[in-house]
Design a protein around this motif. Structure first.
Motif: not given
Length: 882
Positions: A643-644, A646-648
């Protein structure tokens, strides 16, 4: 309740009970035994089987799945769908039967206002394995179910294994009674349409031995760590909660079906055959959307072929419903609206998805036209030969070469009263598939086709200590040596074997990067490393050729990667990332890599795009890539959660499975940010150069860029420079003026060619006039024979010219032979009316060889010493009527 809400409610329930929520793995899977994830447990298989240590004790997910083995049944029954979603909760050595049963019952029956699904507990039936008294007791305790609604079933229905030695155990399934209007009373053993299965609880508690089928194998004992694997069919729960008859009518599918019905001007429910086709369209369009979103592209092999078949079946079903216009763009837009609430990436990637689908539909429409012509010809030939069956080889040719689906061949042949040798077709398809599977198995297992011995090494010694990111050389121990038939005690000079080491510096082929080259050496032996693979999670297998001495298990070796090879591999892999970023910078975010391959000095990158790139655009992409090299952008690696990442904005490869932590490779920070397990340079300038060497089509809506990098890139540019210099010297022009000079030369050549053609035509006409004067009367037919020194084209031109100059009212026959053994016969209309046939005459002249039309025919293979005699026999053939 919307399907998206059923999904989120499931994840929220288990997250509140200590489960780590894991996002769905992409549909394409790196598991060599599968094309796509086909069950919710597939991404967790290494943890459930003990191949890898699980990063969490309990986990939950909603996994996208595709199954196409029964694709022919889609639409015909209410139970078959090619795409489905599996809600799952998993215990990896944590809780067991009591908690799994309690969770399933609680979530299923708790009121919707309190976070459950609100199913009527009096309509739920369960099944247990006939030997599993423990589960029966737990169901009585947890749910207070009467004995008649706890049904005992056998191994076929309620005992799970993977079909090979390993974990196994009983399972318990939950069914919901949908009412007497849907079938007979009596529970799931009587009617599984009325009693719909919606949740399966698998209790992995035993280890099984060898044995065929679903029963009859020995149970070796209890597992040291027991696991839970459950699967709730999301579409089935939606069917129940939305009060519809089947999975085609839920909120994620019905809008597609309704739009297809509107376009085709038919009413769902009015005609059973039309209903089947509408369900096929709705199912296949949704499946295609999800496959395209996860990076699968239409193709002729593997995953690409599955997607191509699904798209084409949808298009064909619409055509069968009477809708002949392009349709995928219209229907995919509806599917996007249905699926985006659960999968936002579908909306983000929709421009790319729609473009690829449209390209495939355009190609299929052309295929239908071309394939229909080929099929019609084959059917006509079969009828002319007195047969009523189209050979299996012809059906396979239509499928393999023209992309013509076998079901379409069957249907169209039947319309013309011809059967198809389906058995012959199937045999050819099976041969092709088995060859591909054997190649894949051998490749994935490092040259051996059986992974049993490799698994034994993994179980005995644990995962390989893999040091490819940090080392070029390791001191290692030989754990095992395998030949094609299994373990061997020694590998001798000249032999090719597979070697497993306790630690390895070699990169195993993955993520598009080729495997490392190098050597294994001892004081008395040497082996060349030919290939490196990862046949099992955590295990590295080295295929080697022993070049000196002997190698045996337990030998200590120096494992050394060729440093020049590794440098070239790092340059190529980093160059692929740079080219990908330059491509997206130039063309936009829809130009997303869908496949790549890189090895020292070379790379290729596939991406969705309709139409060839212009020279200007190719130059812009190349310039953007090399600008990054000149800026010497830093290359960095970071570890983070998915998730991290994908977040960036990190881009993920679609055919990779990721663990709790993922490796993100950045070049210039956000400019290029991808999930990647490959080897890379430290700074972009170390790539050297990126020189585009080719751009081509690799399928409908798919393009491929190829490039040379590093020293090979400079060598390529040097060769191009030398070529330009040599051309400039030959044409006597400065290099800057070379394009204009060559264009002028080509214009002059075209002018000369046109003048030569004009002069040749004049010469042919002049000679034809002369030859008409040599015509002899044979039984009322004017006959002209002659030879030419040229080729078949000149022979045809002269024959037709003489024929056209002969009196139209008189039958005329012309035969021309070349010095190369080619003969041509031409007839005028009067000769045809007389009953003569050019094709029959040429075959009579050439002992059955040759063919053509009744007016013009040709053949070859005429020996030079027989030319005169063959032409002289023409009058006799005419006299005797061929």
């Amino acid at each position: 309740m919307r399907t998206a809400d059923i999904r989120s409610r499931f994840l929220d329930y288990f997250a509140a009970r200590g489960h780590t929520v894991v996002p769905s793995a992409p549909l394409p899977t790196p598991d060599p035994t599968l094309l796509f994830v086909n069950a919710g447990m597939v991404p967790f298989k290494p943890y459930l089987t003990g191949e890898q240590e699980a990063p969490w004790p309990r986990v939950t997910s909603v996994q996208k799945c595709v199954r196409t083995l029964d694709i022919e049944e889609v639409g015909k029954t209410t139970r078959h769908g090619s795409f489905f979603q599996m809600n799952g909760n998993f215990s990896l050595g944590d809780y067991f039967k009591h908690e799994a049963i309690a969770y399933a019952w609680d979530l299923s029956t708790t009121a919707q206002a309190d976070g459950g699904y609100g199913l009527d507990p009096d309509r739920i039936w369960v099944t247990v394995h006939h030997s599993d008294d423990e589960s029966r007791s737990i169901w009585r305790e947890v749910a207070d179910l009467p004995d008649e609604r706890i049904v005992a079933r056998g191994d076929e229905d309620n005992f799970w294994s993977m079909g090979v030695p390993g974990p196994c155990g009983p399972c318990s399934e939950l069914y919901y009674d949908r009412g007497p209007e849907l079938g007979r009373e009596g529970g799931p053993a009587v009617d599984e349409d009325r009693y719909m299965e919606f949740w399966n609880l698998v209790f992995m508690q035993y280890e099984r031995g060898e044995g065929p089928g679903k029963s009859g194998y020995p149970i070796l004992g209890e597992l040291p760590r027991r696991n839970i694997d459950t699967g709730m069919g999301l579409e089935r729960m939606a069917t129940l909660l939305q009060g519809v008859d089947n999975l085609y009518e839920i909120d994620e599918t019905r809008p597609i079906l309704d739009r297809a019905a509107d376009l085709a001007a038919v009413r769902y429910g009015a005609d059973p055959q039309a209903d089947v086709r509408l369900r096929v369209v709705a199912d296949h369009v949704r499946t295609a959307l999800m496959l395209l979103a996860d990076g699968t592209s239409p193709g002729n092999e593997g995953r690409g072929y599955v997607l191509r078949r699904i798209l084409r079946r949808a298009v064909r079903s619409m055509r069968q419903l009477g809708y002949q216009e392009p349709v995928l763009g219209e229907l995919l837009a509806v599917a996007r609206g249905c699926m985006a609430p659960s999968y936002p990436e579908v909306a983000d990637a929709y421009a790319r998805i729609a473009d690829q689908a449209q390209g495939e539909e355009d190609a299929f429409r052309a295929t239908l036209k071309q394939g229909t012509t080929v099929l019609d010809t084959a059917v006509t030939q079969a009828k002319q030969e007195g047969g009523r069956t189209l050979p299996g080889a012809q059906a396979f040719l239509l499928h393999d070469t023209y992309g013509f689906p076998i079901d379409l061949t069957l249907e169209m042949a039947a319309e013309q009263g011809i059967e198809v040798d389906r058995d012959g077709f199937t045999a050819l398809m099976n041969d092709q598939r088995e060859r591909a599977r054997a190649d894949a198995r051998a490749r994935k297992s490092g040259g051996t086709t059986d992974t049993t011995a490799l698994r034994a090494l993994l179980d005995a010694h644990g995962p390989t200590d893999w040091q490819a990111w940090t080392a070029l050389t390791t001191e290692s121990s030989v754990l095992g040596i395998l030949g094609t038939a299994g373990p061997v005690p020694v590998a001798r000079e000249g032999e090719i074997v597979t070697i497993v080491l306790d630690r390895s510096p070699f990169y195993a082929e993955s993520g598009g990067q080729d495997s490392d080259a190098g050597r294994l050496s001892t004081a008395n032996a040497e082996a060349e490393v030919l290939d490196v693979q990862r046949p099992l999670p955590g295990l590295i297998a080295h295929q080697v050729r022993v070049t000196a001495g002997e190698l045996s298990p337990d030998d200590r070796v120096i494992a050394a990667v060729d440093p020049e090879w590794r440098l070239g591999a790092r340059q190529a892999h980093s160059g692929t990332h740079v080219l990908h970023a330059a491509l997206r910078e130039t063309l936009g975010p829809t130009a997303l890599q869908s496949g790549s391959y890189n090895r020292p000095g070379h790379l290729r990158l596939d991406f969705p795009w309709r139409g060839a790139l212009s020279p200007t655009v190719r130059s812009e992409i190349e310039e953007a890539a090399n600008r990054a090299l000149r800026k010497d952008l830093p290359v960095g690696v970071r570890w983070m959660t998915l998730p991290e990442a994908k977040e960036i904005g990190a881009l993920a490869l679609f055919d990779e499975t990721y663990g709790e932590k993922v490796r993100v490779v950045e070049i210039g920070g956000a400019w290029s940010r991808e999930l990647c397990g490959g080897t890379h340079v430290e700074h972009a300038s170390q790539i050297g150069t990126v020189a585009l060497t080719g751009e081509s089509s690799v399928g409908a809506g798919m393009r491929r860029l190829e490039a040379a990098v590093g020293i090979e890139g400079f060598n390529y540019l040097a060769r191009e420079r030398d070529l330009v210099t040599a051309l400039a010297a030959q044409v006597g022009a400065p290099r800057a003026e070379l394009p204009e000079k060559i264009a002028a030369l080509l214009d002059r050549l075209k002018t000369t060619d046109r003048e030569n053609a004009r002069l040749k035509a004049q010469a042919t006409t002049a000679r034809a006039r002369e030859l008409t004067g040599t015509a002899t009367d044979v039984n009322g037919v004017q006959v002209v024979t002659t030879t030419v020194e040229g080729d078949a084209e000149e022979a045809r031109a002269l024959a037709t010219a003489v024929r056209d100059l002969l009196p139209a009212a008189a039958p005329g026959t012309v035969a021309v032979a070349t010095a190369k053994g080619i003969a041509v016969v031409a007839l005028n209309q009067a000769a045809r009316e007389r009953g003569l046939d050019a094709s029959a005459l040429i075959k009579a002249l050439l002992d059955g060889r040759g063919g053509g039309s009744a007016e013009l025919a040709q053949g070859g293979g005429l020996p030079a010493d027989r030319v005169t005699g063959t032409l002289a026999s023409l009058p006799r053939l005419i006299t005797t009527g061929n």
